[in-house]
Design a protein around this motif. Sequence first.
Motif, PDB file in Angstrom:
ATOM      1  N   VAL A   1       4.685 -10.804  -5.048  1.00  0.00           N
ATOM      2  CA  VAL A   1       4.338  -9.482  -5.563  1.00  0.00           C
ATOM      3  C   VAL A   1       2.829  -9.256  -5.490  1.00  0.00           C
ATOM      4  O   VAL A   1       2.056 -10.199  -5.395  1.00  0.00           O
ATOM      5  N   GLY A   2       2.454  -7.972  -5.560  1.00  0.00           N
ATOM      6  CA  GLY A   2       1.059  -7.600  -5.637  1.00  0.00           C
ATOM      7  C   GLY A   2       0.412  -7.371  -4.276  1.00  0.00           C
ATOM      8  O   GLY A   2       1.011  -7.653  -3.230  1.00  0.00           O
ATOM      9  N   PRO A   3      -0.830  -6.871  -4.290  1.00  0.00           N
ATOM     10  CA  PRO A   3      -1.530  -6.454  -5.510  1.00  0.00           C
ATOM     11  C   PRO A   3      -0.903  -5.204  -6.116  1.00  0.00           C
ATOM     12  O   PRO A   3      -0.408  -4.341  -5.414  1.00  0.00           O
ATOM     13  N   GLY A   4      -0.925  -5.147  -7.437  1.00  0.00           N
ATOM     14  CA  GLY A   4      -0.303  -4.045  -8.144  1.00  0.00           C
ATOM     15  C   GLY A   4       1.210  -4.096  -8.036  1.00  0.00           C
ATOM     16  O   GLY A   4       1.817  -5.151  -7.918  1.00  0.00           O
ATOM     17  N   LYS A   5       1.843  -2.929  -8.058  1.00  0.00           N
ATOM     18  CA  LYS A   5       3.298  -2.838  -8.085  1.00  0.00           C
ATOM     19  C   LYS A   5       3.889  -2.864  -6.676  1.00  0.00           C
ATOM     20  O   LYS A   5       4.571  -1.941  -6.238  1.00  0.00           O
ATOM     21  N   LYS A   6       3.633  -3.953  -5.972  1.00  0.00           N
ATOM     22  CA  LYS A   6       4.179  -4.126  -4.628  1.00  0.00           C
ATOM     23  C   LYS A   6       5.087  -5.352  -4.625  1.00  0.00           C
ATOM     24  O   LYS A   6       4.662  -6.444  -5.006  1.00  0.00           O
ATOM     25  N   LEU A   7       6.313  -5.177  -4.206  1.00  0.00           N
ATOM     26  CA  LEU A   7       7.255  -6.289  -4.083  1.00  0.00           C
ATOM     27  C   LEU A   7       7.442  -6.611  -2.612  1.00  0.00           C
ATOM     28  O   LEU A   7       7.877  -5.772  -1.831  1.00  0.00           O
TER      29      LEU A   7
END
Length: 220
Positions: free
Chosen positions: A176-182
Motif C-alpha cells: 500500500v501507499g503512498p497514501g490510499k493506494k492499494l
Amino acid sequence: MASMDRGLHGPLVPQPDVYIPSPDQGFDFDAVKDLVIWDQFGNRKRFHTLYQETKTIIIFVRHFLCYVCKEYVEDLAKIPRDYLQEAKVRLVVIGCAPHTYIREFRQETRFPHEFYCDPDRDLHKALGLRLDGTHGKASPHVKSSVISGVLQSTWRAVKSMHYQGDMMQQGGQFIVGPGKKLHYAWRDRNSQDHTSVNQLLAEAGVQQINLPNDPRIIQV
C-alpha cells in the motif's frame, strides 16, 4: 449460526459468523488508518503512518512460536536494505503477540527491518484476516517437515512458558501507499498460504533475490 473449524491438532471449535474478504479483495483505508500498533519498546504508532508517505510492503504473520512464520520471516530477513532503498519501498512485519516478544523473535529470525505488533488483533480483524487453525503445505520458504517444525515450536514454547499470539490467527500480505493506494492484497487461507518473497518484491517494484545465494544478501 456459528461455523465450525478444526485446528491442526485440536477439536472442532465454533467460530463466529464474520465477513471474510476473499484473499485478493481490497483494503479499507478509513477503517484501519487510526488503529494502533506497538513497537518492541512499547511505543504506540498509528497504522497509517506506515504507508502515508511511501509505498510499503506490510506482512502479517501468525503467532511467534509458529515455525512456518519463523522460517518465512528468516527469508524476508535476507532482503537487502539497499534493494528497498533503491525502489523507495518500506518493509514492515506485524505480528499478533504482545510487543514484549518482538525483540526475541527478531533475534531468532535475524530480521533487520521494521517490526510491530497488534496484540488485540484489532487490525487483523479490520482487514478480514482469517481466524482458524488450518495448516497448509508446500510453501517454498518452509524448510522443516511438519514433525520437526512442530517439535521446534514446542521446544520454543517450553522455553518461553507463554503463548506468543493467537494460535488460530492467520496472516496476510499487502502493498500500500503512498497514501490510499492499494497495489496488492492477499489474505492467507492457511498457515503456508503466504505470498512468496520474490512475488512480493516483484509486485512492489523491488529487485528480486536469489535464495540463499544472492551475494548482496545482508547477513545479520
